[in-house]
Design an enzyme around this catalytic site. Structure first.
Site, short mmCIF file in Angstrom:
data_model
loop_
_atom_site.label_atom_id
_atom_site.label_comp_id
_atom_site.label_asym_id
_atom_site.label_seq_id
_atom_site.Cartn_x
_atom_site.Cartn_y
_atom_site.Cartn_z
CB SER A 35 68.43 105.62 35.57
OG SER A 35 67.30 106.27 36.15
CG ASN A 118 63.69 108.11 48.32
OD1 ASN A 118 64.25 108.48 47.28
ND2 ASN A 118 64.10 108.47 49.52
CB THR A 163 76.48 57.91 38.97
OG1 THR A 163 77.23 56.70 38.97
CG2 THR A 163 75.02 57.60 39.30
CG HIS A 164 80.68 59.74 39.55
ND1 HIS A 164 81.00 60.83 40.30
CD2 HIS A 164 80.11 58.83 40.40
CE1 HIS A 164 80.66 60.61 41.58
NE2 HIS A 164 80.11 59.42 41.65
CB SER A 283 80.49 72.29 11.19
OG SER A 283 81.76 72.79 10.88
CE LYS A 289 80.34 68.31 15.00
NZ LYS A 289 81.22 69.46 15.26
CG ASN A 291 77.75 71.67 15.78
OD1 ASN A 291 78.24 70.56 15.95
ND2 ASN A 291 78.22 72.55 14.91
CD GLU A 296 77.31 73.58 22.17
OE1 GLU A 296 77.82 72.47 21.94
OE2 GLU A 296 77.51 74.59 21.46
CE1 TYR A 323 66.53 104.72 45.41
CE2 TYR A 323 67.91 106.67 45.45
CZ TYR A 323 67.37 105.60 44.77
OH TYR A 323 67.69 105.40 43.46
CD GLN A 328 70.42 105.82 38.64
OE1 GLN A 328 69.79 106.70 39.23
NE2 GLN A 328 71.37 106.11 37.76
#
Length: 499
Positions: A35, A118, A163-164, A283, A289, A291, A296, A323, A328
């Site tokens: 590691s 450890n 709502t919804h 775009s 556009k 965006n 997002e 351990y 790891q």
């Protein structure tokens, strides 16, 4: 492989076994187990842990002062050379020890007296992760500041509530944003709680059964800025529940970010919210556009972090005590989660702080879809009509009204419905003036002044309370940072006594 028997067959089998062993000797297992590259993240943490442990060993008379000085000078040289100069090894801990021995000779091996990798690994992870949690908490403070300031600016900006994803009731931009400020406030609290349970020292637990040496675990905890020790030596080496707690808090945070991002994206589509150019893009083919790309991406981060939490829990599930090398593979899930969550939080904070709200567009749709209907039903209920009867009456009027009905049409349809349901005029219960107020989005909002409601005064009261909690959390983050900085200074001073 089939052995045909006989001397020739035996010789062939032996030869093939040698080839097979040569093929895999020193091969993929070494790289698979290492590691070292990923451990660059905890390079500084390991140096701090090594220094604190060495100082404690000297103070306890387990190593001589001159020996401690040599070890500490070797650690200084390793730090100056950097992670990239470390020799190959299974991990950064082994590599640092080897590098110290290379520089100061066999006395460097005394650095590992009375400890195991450890408890050393566990201490390094906690040392670094606590700082990452504070960074994430600080990012939530920046987002809360943006939400609270923008909410205060738009406490009177009436907008549609949903709502919804259907028009539901009028609200305000300030009320909408303060709802997220409240949610992020709890995320800050979770991160601070996760910090506190992370910030205890496992050092001195050794492999899992403690040590025969007369060590001072409280001293190393103090030098490293930990608030205490993990009591049981086996628990100290084994525990990774602090990573689960922190990652779960981050998963909750990013779920909140995802919801906020979606709402802002939808409000941008509806023309209510205009993200700044710094947090949007155009775009490649459609020049008109704009965006909300950053939002997002921030929304998608919730998937990354919840996936990390699932990976972490799955790795830890069913491990026997003490351990196991599986651990790891557990820690990178936590590193990735805290990095991406903190970054996404900062991005959303910037989008909130720099975006613009179109008050006219918000107001134009605030009453759409007869969204003031609940206010009319409430007015009837206040006049003594059972709420379910009032609900039936208003529902009948809504069914008879087009989606874009004006207040006059709605008033007429409500009065007609009252004749059907109540057998008399609506105005025997609600005056024309009160009905006009109930049908007006701004009037509907102003009437909802209960604690936590959207009325401007109620929003102002809520923001004042949330600002007080913000100050408390800001102070809490600063206090924890100051404590860690003070411990770092104390460790430096302790090391210099042997220089």
């Amino acid at each position: 492989m089939t052995d045909d028997g006989g001397a020739d067959g035996g010789d062939a089998g032996d030869a093939e076994t040698v080839v097979r062993r040569d093929r895999f000797a020193g091969g993929p297992a070494r790289g698979f187990m290492s590691s070292l590259a990923a451990d660059e993240r905890i390079f500084a943490a390991d140096l701090a842990v090594d220094r604190a442990h060495t100082v404690m060993l000297a103070e306890q008379g387990i190593v001589g002062d001159d020996e401690a000085a040599e070890i500490l000078s070797g650690l200084d040289a390793v730090e100056e050379a950097g992670h990239g100069a470390l020799p190959d090894g299974e991990d950064v801990h082994e590599a640092i020890e080897s590098a110290v021995v290379d520089r100061v000779g066999s006395v460097g091996g005394k650095m590992h007296t009375a400890r195991s990798r450890n408890d050393e690994v566990a201490a390094c992870i906690r040392y670094r992760y606590r700082a990452d949690l504070l960074d994430a908490a600080e990012a939530t403070l920046a987002l809360r500041e943006a939400l609270l300031e923008t909410a205060a600016e738009h406490a009177d900006t009436v907008m549609p509530g949903f709502t919804h994803r259907q028009y539901a009731q009028p609200t305000t931009v300030g009320h909408f944003l303060s709802s997220y400020a409240g949610a992020i406030e709890r995320d800050t609290a979770r991160l601070l709680a996760a910090f506190d349970r992370t910030n205890v020292s496992p050092l001195g637990g050794a492999a899992f059964a403690g040590t025969t040496f007369d060590i001072d675990r409280e001293r190393t905890a103090e030098l490293l800025g930990f608030d205490g020790v993990v009591e049981n030596a086996t628990d100290a080496a084994s525990a990774r529940d602090f990573l689960v707690e922190g990652t779960a808090a981050l998963a909750n945070l990013t779920a909140t970010l995802s919801g906020l991002s979606t709402d802002l994206i939808e409000h941008a589509k509806d023309g209510y919210f205009d993200p700044s150019d710094d947090y949007a893009s155009t775009s490649s083919i459609m020049p008109q556009k704009v965006n909300p790309d950053t939002l997002e991406l921030a929304r998608a981060v919730a998937g990354d972090v919840s996936g990390g939490l699932t990976g972490l829990l799955t790795t830890l599930k069913g491990l026997p005590r003490a351990y196991n090398r599986d651990l790891q593979r557990a820690t990178p899930h936590a590193w990735d989660a805290v990095d991406v969550a903190a970054e996404a939080t900062e991005v959303v904070a910037g989008a909130v702080a720099t975006g613009d709200w179109d008050a006219d567009a918000c107001a134009a749709d605030a009453g759409a879809g007869f969204s003031t209907a609940t206010g009319v039903a409430d007015a009837l209920a206040a006049a003594g009509v059972p709420f379910r009867t009032a609900h039936e009456l208003v529902a009948e009027a809504a069914a008879a009204s087009p989606a874009d009905a004006d207040p006059e049409t709605l008033a007429a349809n409500l009065d007609a419905a009252a004749g059907d349901v109540l057998g008399e005029s609506l105005h025997g219960y609600v005056s024309r003036e009160d009905l006009a107020t109930a049908l007006d989005p701004a009037g509907s909002v102003a009437s909802r002044g209960s604690r936590g409601g959207p009325a401007p005064d109620a929003v102002a009261d809520s923001l004042a309370r949330m600002s007080g909690t913000y100050d408390d959390h800001e102070t809490a983050v600063e206090a924890r940072r100051d404590a860690l900085a003070a411990a770092e200074t104390d460790l430096t001073d302790a090391v210099e006594r042997y220089a």
